[in-house]
Design an enzyme around this catalytic site. Sequence first.
Site, PDB file in Angstrom:
ATOM      1  N   GLU A 490       0.809  -1.227   0.000  1.00  0.00           N
ATOM      2  CA  GLU A 490       0.000   0.000   0.000  1.00  0.00           C
ATOM      3  C   GLU A 490       0.841   1.275   0.000  1.00  0.00           C
ATOM      4  OE1 GLU A 490      -2.881  -0.300   3.129  1.00  0.00           O
ATOM      5  OE2 GLU A 490      -4.028  -1.824   2.058  1.00  0.00           O
ATOM      6  N   LYS A 602       5.410  -1.297   1.941  1.00  0.00           N
ATOM      7  CA  LYS A 602       4.772  -1.484   3.240  1.00  0.00           C
ATOM      8  C   LYS A 602       4.818  -2.957   3.672  1.00  0.00           C
ATOM      9  CE  LYS A 602       0.362  -0.560   5.577  1.00  0.00           C
ATOM     10  NZ  LYS A 602      -1.055  -0.276   5.376  1.00  0.00           N
TER      11      LYS A 602
END
Length: 761
Positions: A490, A602
């Site tokens: 993300e 991430k």
Amino acid sequence: MKKFDNIKNRFPVNPWDISEKKYNPSDYFTNETLFACANGFIGVRGSFEEGNYLGHSGTYINAFYESNKIEYGEKYVGYPSEGQSMVNVANSIKIEISIDDEILDINKGELIDYNRKLDFRNGILKRKIIWKTQSGKKAEISFNRLVSFENKHLIAQKIEITPLNFDGEITYKSFLDGTIKNYIDEDDPRIDNKFKKSVFKTRELYNDEFMFLNQITKKSGKEYSVGLKESIISKSKYKVKKYKDTDKLYNEYRIKAKKEKTITIEKFSVYYTEMNYLKKQKIEVELEKAFEKGWDYYEKFQKEYLEKFWNDSYIKIDGDDALTQGIRFNMFHLLQSTGKDGYTNIGAKGLTGEGYEGHYFWDTETYVLSFFLYTQPETAKKLLEFRYNTLDAARDRAKEMSHTKGALYPWRTINGYECSSYYPAGTAQYHINADIAFALKQYYQVTDDFDFIKSMGIEILVETARLWEDAGSYNSEGQFCINCVTGPDEYTALINNNYYTNLMAAENLSFASEMVEKIKTESPEIYQELKNKLKLSEEEHFGWEKHAEKMFYPYDEKLKINAQDDSFLSKPIWELDKTPKEKFPLLLNYHPLVLYRYQVIKQADLILAEALLPHKFSDEQVKRDYDYYEKLTTHDSSLSTCIYSIVANRIGYEKEAYEYFINTSRTDLDNYQGNTKDGIHSASMAGTWLGVVMGFGGMKIYNNELHFDPKIPEKWNEYTFKIKFKNRIIKVKVDKTKADYSLEKGEPLTIYNKGNKIELS
Ligand code: BGC
């Protein structure tokens, strides 16, 4: 490799429980999550019965939510309008105890002794204290609580009060408190902050033979009812008064207490949602039944239920009790938080807290489902049924997103409709469609349950395959591309040809086609029905095959690595080693656009593809990819370390495999992400099981057969786990020198150890 804080066991190491011998106020909030009790339908945080000291008590009902209008500054077409948030329902565990009008509060008077334990073998939370009032009266009080696996609507409590040095009056109050609210934290985007006031209107309050409360959510009109009854079952003398307050009921018992004579109170509460008329009567009957059976019955049932669970999902690490504790704690919470009826699922935070609003994500199919699949396939099936039962909502969503066909599953949901408001890290994660299809394929391979595919699975497969066909397109070189999506990472959004998405979509397309062909040949009648129902043409699935074959996978010739997407490798590298510690997680400190402009990750993305489909990649390729991407990964999502551990194991990075695994296995126990107070990290919990079985055990399915490639960390003497596969139970035991496989149940089977055939019989 990222430096993780050293393991700092927050609890005494014991493989079958978590316990505390000291009350530490600063741990209270976090421990409310860890000591939560649940049964897949109801969840109760581990708050103290006598009050909410420094945390946020919570009682949740799976899939029970309030709708809210999602506010946007600028709202575009296709943005979801309505959010769904799991709500905190009436607190029925609350009590008050006073000795000589001094109310029990362990911060006052003197806490002489304190013990709390959540036992994974019986699912019971016990707390025993010895408390001295300011006037010197001492009492031993024990609290026992369970959320029943026998009756999913039921919470049972047993409270015992023993005066140690006095005769006198003890006041006991039992509450049914409907004034509760959801938790608010304005600074954390992962917490919902919409419900500053109570979301409920009380419709009925009754306090006579039992307490009864019926509330309805103000906006969406969702209804639940709860009944409560308690009884002093010891031979104590008392007077009782019943009270009705606004949104709250309570009974007050004035008990004549005698030194060293224990006062025992049993208490049951029953929750129902969306019932038609007769709810009060139904709940009364349930409460009567609970009293007929009594606490001991429920305690025994709980133990037997969990005995079976532990037997089905046996796992043990000899030589590392802290890890065994972490793993078992995680499995226990997964069992507690997972819906088992086909209409409820498991939220990212389970039934233990309000983080992520109780939403279900891809966490279910990509992480949690495998654990159940190999240990309790019937629960895995129920999770897949949930997706079948919400398929129409996914079809609607595809239309909203201007697709001409197919179904697009929501990134976040409770009722099946999309409610993620930030589309770059929400709706754009189209891979959820392929994740669901992949889970179906796994389910089919592990159980051979073709009936399920024919009755439900195939519709999901057809509609998800159609979506890929509609979302993808061919480039000038005849390669099938999927543009403008977000992969699992993300910190990178709205990119073309995310490798993970493309690979999983190809799997989705080809498995859908394979299943259509199989139904056509083996069950022509069902095929005809499907053709009519889904308007399926004879040729449609051949198109899916072609897209899968022609799928484009970005590759960097210079670096000789798979590219995470078309543009990732052309961005500057974020210098993680120069980023101050307090800037993590990055998502709380930088605007998303800043992150999107860099090579910074991430959570496992390409590496996840390599973990899920290991046979598609050579060892050399995986090693190069791992070496490149690992350095860029923050693990700011708890879904990351377990995957890195699995892949590190494969390429022989033993130390890293172990360190990542430690971090995964005790993520919540030791609060590694710092936000356990908002609920468990259910995907990471399941990742622990994956880490042992697929990581150290090296288990994978290839050509519909089971393969193992076991490794053992230096610190372990031996590890053992059991799995269910095609109606067999297989026990795997690995020590320093060898791996033993035994068939505990079922017909003979061929499996593979490091590529060598083994006949199990
Ligand atoms: C992760 C998602 C995950 C969600 C819920 C996010 O931080 O990036 O992959 O689905 O948490 O667990």
